[in-house]
Every structure is written in C-alpha cells, then in structure tokens.
Design an enzyme around this catalytic site. Structure first.
Site, PDB file in Angstrom:
ATOM      1  N   CYS A 161     -38.736   4.697  -0.800  1.00  0.00           N
ATOM      2  CA  CYS A 161     -38.672   4.952  -2.242  1.00  0.00           C
ATOM      3  C   CYS A 161     -39.776   4.168  -2.976  1.00  0.00           C
ATOM      4  O   CYS A 161     -39.764   2.930  -3.001  1.00  0.00           O
ATOM      5  CB  CYS A 161     -37.300   4.575  -2.802  1.00  0.00           C
ATOM      6  N   CYS A 201     -41.588   9.158  -9.747  1.00  0.00           N
ATOM      7  CA  CYS A 201     -41.215   9.126  -8.335  1.00  0.00           C
ATOM      8  C   CYS A 201     -42.451   8.781  -7.507  1.00  0.00           C
ATOM      9  O   CYS A 201     -43.474   9.480  -7.591  1.00  0.00           O
ATOM     10  CB  CYS A 201     -40.657  10.476  -7.894  1.00  0.00           C
TER      11      CYS A 201
HETATM   12  O1  PYC Z   1     -40.036   7.449  -4.311  1.00  0.00           O
HETATM   13  O2  PYC Z   1     -39.750   6.718  -6.359  1.00  0.00           O
HETATM   14  C1  PYC Z   1     -39.383   7.357  -5.376  1.00  0.00           C
HETATM   15  C2  PYC Z   1     -38.096   8.098  -5.440  1.00  0.00           C
HETATM   16  C3  PYC Z   1     -37.214   8.164  -6.481  1.00  0.00           C
HETATM   17  C4  PYC Z   1     -36.154   8.963  -6.056  1.00  0.00           C
HETATM   18  C5  PYC Z   1     -36.410   9.370  -4.793  1.00  0.00           C
HETATM   19  N1  PYC Z   1     -37.593   8.834  -4.423  1.00  0.00           N
END
Ligand code: PYC
Length: 328
Positions: A249, A93
């Site tokens: 993300c 993550c």
């Molecule tokens: O920031 O890689 C990320 C992530 C994965 C799921 C939620 N955030």
C-alpha cells in the site's frame, strides 16, 4: 442481439495488487474537468454504475481496485487521476498510480519522460519511472505531504481496547500495531484481520468513535495493521468494504514512514522496506520534513513495480439482467 461494449480497460498488478484502468469506451467529455476532484465527483454522480460493473462480480472481485486517468483537468499537471474500489472512491492511491504510469507508458498512451506531474483528488504527486527499452522497471511516487492527525483507542468486540494512530498521507490511514492482537500478519489469519479492519474502519468513521471530528481531512479510507520484524516490517492493509491490499500500500507505506519519523525511528533519507502478506515490497524514504502548525510535515517518497496483466473490452448483453453484485 449484439452485446453492448461499455468500457475498455488495461489491467495491471502492483506487487500483486490489481488496478483496472479505464482507458476508453465511455464519454469522458461529460466529466467536470476543473480538477481531478471535480472529475471524480462528476464520475461518481453519473457513472457510479460503471465503477460497480468494473470492480464487483461477475467482471471484478471483492479485492479489485480501479483508476481513471483524465487528461486536461489541470494546466499544471500532465494528467489527472482518480481511484475507486468496491466501496466507493479514494483521494489518493500509491499502488494505483504506479500501475497507471506503468500501463500508460508501456501501451504508448503517455510519451516516455523522466517525470510526470499527476493531479489527484488529494493534490498533485510526482511520478518518476525507471524505463529500460520501453519496459517500466519501477515508478517512484513523490507523495502528498503527510502528517499525524492524532491517536485514539477503539473498543473492538472480542479483542478489547485497541490503540490507533491516525496519519494523513493522501488518504486518512488508521495505523494499528498488530502486537495488540493474538494473531500474526499471516495469510492463514486474513479472515480475522479483514473482519477487525472492517470493524475498526466502521467504528472510526461512525459518530460513536472518538476521532470523528474536524481534525481529520477525510474519513478513514485505509486500516493498516503492522508488524515490526527483525528483517523487513510487514503490513496488512484493509480498504474499501473489506478488501485486502496484496501490496504494501503506497499511501500506507507513506503513513507508516510518517509515524516512524515522529517516533524517532526513521531518519530523513534512510530507505524503508515494507512488505505485504504476499512478501512483495515497496521501498520508501522520507525525502525531507518541514515544520507544520501541529507538528512535522513529512515529504514521503515510495517506489514499487507494476506489470500489465491484460486488456479488456467489457460488454453487456442486453439479455443479461444480473448487473453487478458483491457476496458476503
Ligand atoms: O496503494 O495507496 C495505496 C492503496 C490505497 C488503497 C489500496 N491501495
């Protein structure tokens, strides 16, 4: 009767997305320290009740995310790290790693250095913080090498066939061009986006959908809807059991840069800004690329900022028999 303390946590948000970081209050010596993956799996076996108590209601909420730093799991790394959400565990993550590095430095748990090697279940990543007077301004993650694993078409009830690109970037990310839908990636459409993300993830990971074969290193963890925009591209990422990432993300940004590189739309070294539905940004680059067996292997780097939002001593009242729950 006295309440029973069971976990100490530091909370952060990275571009709006929470990370609840377990820093104490449980016996980490019981975890298998042979690797980050082994620690994660032994935690899942013995302590899944703790994950549920920390991310679900009444102590958490359906978009809560968690991370556990573990020391002495890998001689080649400064520490190990694994991640969880309301549905289970992830291999990597980006927003969580940015949050953990920020929290550990700012609370004095990690000596200030220019870079850290972090062992995750997906492999080792490098984190480079920018620190000014003890404040972590941003963290750059040199992520897991990323590559496209293929594409497929999924029939989505109410929408019809939807084309999906699958990219491995520490997690398997299903990338979906939102132009295929009759909604824009705006806050007012989040219920529909969430429902489509949930259904896509379920279908992609079920036997009735095309890509569930040995070409995928893991099940799809993240569904990322993206919009090409004239100023800054935007995404909405659905993970866990219908959680919406408030940030762009980290692994999702790396997956998108991998796709853009493959499509000839992003050159090595060109900064790529990516925005979440909250309007907050990560900036990434393709650091370099090598030839893999089945195409390009991209080395993506992603940068973002996190803030500490609180510290918790979680307790359980022996008379409280509610446990944890998830509504909806
Ligand atoms: O920031 O890689 C990320 C992530 C994965 C799921 C939620 N955030």
């Amino acid at each position: 009767m006295e309440s029973d303390p069971f976990a100490e946590c530091v909370d952060t948000h990275t571009a709006g997305e929470p990370t609840r970081i377990l820093t104490g209050g449980f016996d980490a010596s019981e975890l298998d320290r042979r690797s980050a993956e082994a620690s994660r799996d032994s935690f899942a076996e013995r302590y899944d009740w703790l994950r549920r108590l920390l991310v679900r209601e009444p102590r958490g909420h359906e978009h809560m995310f968690g991370a556990i730093p573990v020391f002495e799991v890998d001689d080649a790394a400064d520490f190990g790290l694994f991640f969880f959400d309301n549905g289970g565990y992830l291999d990597m993550c980006g927003h969580g790693t940015i949050g953990v590095v920020t929290a550990l430095i700012e609370t004095g748990r990690l000596p200030e250095r220019s870079s850290y090697e972090i062992a995750t279940p997906a492999g080792t990543v490098t984190a480079e913080p920018t620190v000014e007077d003890g404040r972590v301004r941003s963290v750059e993650i040199d992520n897991i090498p990323s590559y496209m694993t293929g594409g497929t078409r999924v029939d989505l009830p109410g929408t019809g066939p939807v084309d999906v690109d699958l990219v491995y970037s520490g997690n398997v990310v299903a990338l979906v061009d939102a132009a295929q839908f009759d909604f824009a990636l705006e806050e007012s459409n989040l219920d529909r986006i969430r429902e489509c993300g949930r259904t896509l993830k379920r279908r992609l990971n079920a036997n009735d959908a095309a890509p569930t074969d040995d070409s995928l290193p893991a099940p799809v963890s993240v569904v990322e809807f993206y919009e090409r925009r004239s100023d800054v591209d935007r995404n909405v990422v659905v993970f866990g059991n219908g959680s919406i990432d408030r940030s762009p993300c980290g692994t999702g940004t790396c997956a998108k840069m991998t796709l853009l590189y493959e499509e000839g739309e992003l050159a090595v070294g060109t900064p790529y800004r990516y925005q979440s539905v909250l309007g907050r940004e990560f900036v990434g680059t393709v650091r370099d690329v090598e030839d893999g067996e089945d195409g390009a292997v991209v080395h993506p780097v992603v940068r973002g900022s996190a803030y500490v939002t609180g510290t918790h001593q979680f307790v359980r009242d022996p008379e409280d028999d509610l446990g944890s729950f998830h509504l909806g």
